[in-house]
Design a protein around this motif. Structure first.
Motif, PDB file in Angstrom:
ATOM      1  N   LYS A 169       0.832  -1.197   0.000  1.00  0.00           N
ATOM      2  CA  LYS A 169       0.000   0.000   0.000  1.00  0.00           C
ATOM      3  C   LYS A 169       0.879   1.263   0.000  1.00  0.00           C
ATOM      4  N   PHE A 170       1.959   1.205   0.760  1.00  0.00           N
ATOM      5  CA  PHE A 170       2.869   2.348   0.838  1.00  0.00           C
ATOM      6  C   PHE A 170       3.569   2.567  -0.507  1.00  0.00           C
ATOM      7  N   ALA A 211       1.306   4.157  -2.844  1.00  0.00           N
ATOM      8  CA  ALA A 211       1.036   5.565  -2.513  1.00  0.00           C
ATOM      9  C   ALA A 211       2.159   6.497  -2.966  1.00  0.00           C
ATOM     10  N   ILE A 212       3.367   5.968  -3.102  1.00  0.00           N
ATOM     11  CA  ILE A 212       4.469   6.808  -3.598  1.00  0.00           C
ATOM     12  C   ILE A 212       4.776   6.481  -5.061  1.00  0.00           C
ATOM     13  N   THR A 225      11.600   5.042   2.613  1.00  0.00           N
ATOM     14  CA  THR A 225      10.886   5.964   3.516  1.00  0.00           C
ATOM     15  C   THR A 225       9.749   5.263   4.267  1.00  0.00           C
ATOM     16  N   ARG A 257       8.149   5.645   8.086  1.00  0.00           N
ATOM     17  CA  ARG A 257       7.115   6.625   8.439  1.00  0.00           C
ATOM     18  C   ARG A 257       5.892   5.947   9.062  1.00  0.00           C
ATOM     19  N   VAL A 258       5.646   4.697   8.723  1.00  0.00           N
ATOM     20  CA  VAL A 258       4.404   4.043   9.183  1.00  0.00           C
ATOM     21  C   VAL A 258       4.546   3.402  10.577  1.00  0.00           C
ATOM     22  N   ALA A 291      -1.174  18.689  17.022  1.00  0.00           N
ATOM     23  CA  ALA A 291      -1.452  17.958  15.776  1.00  0.00           C
ATOM     24  C   ALA A 291      -1.333  18.885  14.568  1.00  0.00           C
ATOM     25  N   HIS A 304       7.567  20.318   8.905  1.00  0.00           N
ATOM     26  CA  HIS A 304       8.626  19.316   8.750  1.00  0.00           C
ATOM     27  C   HIS A 304       9.736  19.985   7.936  1.00  0.00           C
ATOM     28  N   TYR A 364      -1.717   8.609   0.284  1.00  0.00           N
ATOM     29  CA  TYR A 364      -0.509   8.669   1.104  1.00  0.00           C
ATOM     30  C   TYR A 364      -0.876   8.805   2.582  1.00  0.00           C
ATOM     31  N   GLY A 423      -3.457   7.593   4.054  1.00  0.00           N
ATOM     32  CA  GLY A 423      -3.868   6.265   4.513  1.00  0.00           C
ATOM     33  C   GLY A 423      -2.694   5.313   4.657  1.00  0.00           C
ATOM     34  N   SER A 453       0.496   6.028   5.081  1.00  0.00           N
ATOM     35  CA  SER A 453       1.537   6.445   6.020  1.00  0.00           C
ATOM     36  C   SER A 453       1.005   6.639   7.435  1.00  0.00           C
ATOM     37  N   ASP A 508      -0.352   9.475   8.264  1.00  0.00           N
ATOM     38  CA  ASP A 508      -0.262  10.919   8.530  1.00  0.00           C
ATOM     39  C   ASP A 508      -1.556  11.589   8.053  1.00  0.00           C
ATOM     40  N   ASN A 520      -2.757  14.525   9.054  1.00  0.00           N
ATOM     41  CA  ASN A 520      -2.824  15.981   9.216  1.00  0.00           C
ATOM     42  C   ASN A 520      -3.710  16.534   8.094  1.00  0.00           C
ATOM     43  N   PRO A 521      -4.829  17.198   8.479  1.00  0.00           N
ATOM     44  CA  PRO A 521      -5.833  17.568   7.468  1.00  0.00           C
ATOM     45  C   PRO A 521      -5.392  18.649   6.475  1.00  0.00           C
ATOM     46  N   GLU A 528      -9.272  23.120   6.173  1.00  0.00           N
ATOM     47  CA  GLU A 528      -8.216  23.027   7.193  1.00  0.00           C
ATOM     48  C   GLU A 528      -6.931  23.686   6.697  1.00  0.00           C
ATOM     49  N   MET A 579       6.786  14.091   3.076  1.00  0.00           N
ATOM     50  CA  MET A 579       7.238  12.705   2.980  1.00  0.00           C
ATOM     51  C   MET A 579       6.698  12.002   1.733  1.00  0.00           C
ATOM     52  N   TRP A 580       5.607  12.521   1.191  1.00  0.00           N
ATOM     53  CA  TRP A 580       5.104  11.971  -0.080  1.00  0.00           C
ATOM     54  C   TRP A 580       6.128  12.258  -1.177  1.00  0.00           C
TER      55      TRP A 580
END
Lengths: 149, 139
Positions: free
Chosen positions: A24-25, A28-29, A55, A58-59, A72, A77, B29, B31, B33, B35, B37-38, B45, B59-60
């Motif tokens: 899945k990761f 996603a990249i 990377t 991260r998970v 939050a 970063h 990403y 989901g 990772s 992360d 953050n909205p 947001e 990080m993406w």
């Protein structure tokens, strides 16, 4: 206030490099190379199994550094680095924790900014460090003020 | 397959141009990772945070950039990978990934890596040390 956390660590948390999570990761990249998900490709590779993208850490769950309650929202970063002894293997167990490496404040174009450096570690079952991941997080004055409330 | 060991200082890996950044890319990403953050997925947001719109997770972009090296997993591995996040990536941006060899030493290849947007600005910039399984033999 943040400076008082320098040197503090979280407790180690057991993580597994999960096959499904790696695929899945990688998706996603946009990096769906067979080495990350196709079992045959893994078996026939020099690693004899599938590996995870660099990377991927991260998970992982790195546990909680007691008392360090970062907001939050509002964090920036700034920098990120990874160091590896070898690639991570799908299916292996890693014991992960994080440490507050340093904290300083300085004047910049964004005003007085705080720079928090957190290093995360991943150890194998024998306690050898396989990877470290270091994040530099920027906290603006506004974010730091909100934390004190 | 190119042999990385054959590269000379100054040589570059073949660039990769990503398709324009979409909201779905960032939702995926988030989901994958964890992360959530909205500011990376929800317009309101991002606006509340003073941004013109949602931005990609740094990080993406860093994750994408590493794929320049994935074809070479049989030749070695990424030993060190460090970047500085220099600019924001917005929806619709077209990101191009670059890596240029800057040093060859022992069994290590050092690359300068970057991701640039459609205006040619570097959004991230850093370094990869690729460790070869086979030693570099200097003739």
């Amino acid at each position: 206030m943040l400076a008082s956390y320098v040197g503090k660590c979280s407790k180690k948390v057991k993580n597994v490099v999960e096959r499904g999570a790696v695929k899945k990761f990688a998706e996603a990249i946009g990096d769906l190379h067979p080495i990350y998900w196709e079992e045959e490709a893994g078996k026939n590779s020099r690693y004899q199994t599938n590996i995870a993208p660099p990377t991927f850490p991260r998970v992982f769950d790195y546990g909680v550094i007691e008392g360090l309650n970062l907001p939050a929202k509002g964090l920036i970063h700034g920098e990120q680095s990874f160091h590896y002894d070898r690639p991570l293997l799908v299916g292996e167990e890693l014991f992960c924790y994080a440490k507050v490496e340093s904290y300083d404040e300085k004047q910049s174009s964004m005003g007085n900014i705080g720079r928090l450096v957190i290093t995360s570690y991943g150890e194998d079952v024998l306690g050898n460090i396989i990877f470290t991941s270091t994040a530099t997080i920027i906290l603006t004055e506004a974010v730091r003020k909100a934390m004190m409330v | 397959m190119t042999k990385l060991v054959a590269l000379q200082v100054g040589d570059s890996l073949e660039e990769i141009r990503l398709r324009p950044v979409s909201r779905l890319d960032l939702i995926k990403y988030a989901g994958a990772s964890g992360d959530y953050n909205p500011i990376h997925t929800i317009d309101e947001e991002a606006k509340k945070a003073g941004l013109p719109g949602i931005i990609a997770h740094g990080m993406w972009t860093m994750g994408n950039l590493a794929k320049l090296f994935t074809p070479y997993v049989e030749q070695g591995f990424i030993q060190d990978y460090s970047v500085r996040f220099q600019g924001m990536v917005f929806l619709g941006d077209v990101i191009t990934l670059h890596a240029t060899l800057t040093e060859k030493k022992d069994n290590q290849l050092r690359f300068r890596v970057s991701a640039t947007n459609q205006n040619g600005n570097e959004v991230i910039q850093g370094e990869v040390v690729f460790s070869l399984y086979e030693k570099i033999s200097i003739p």
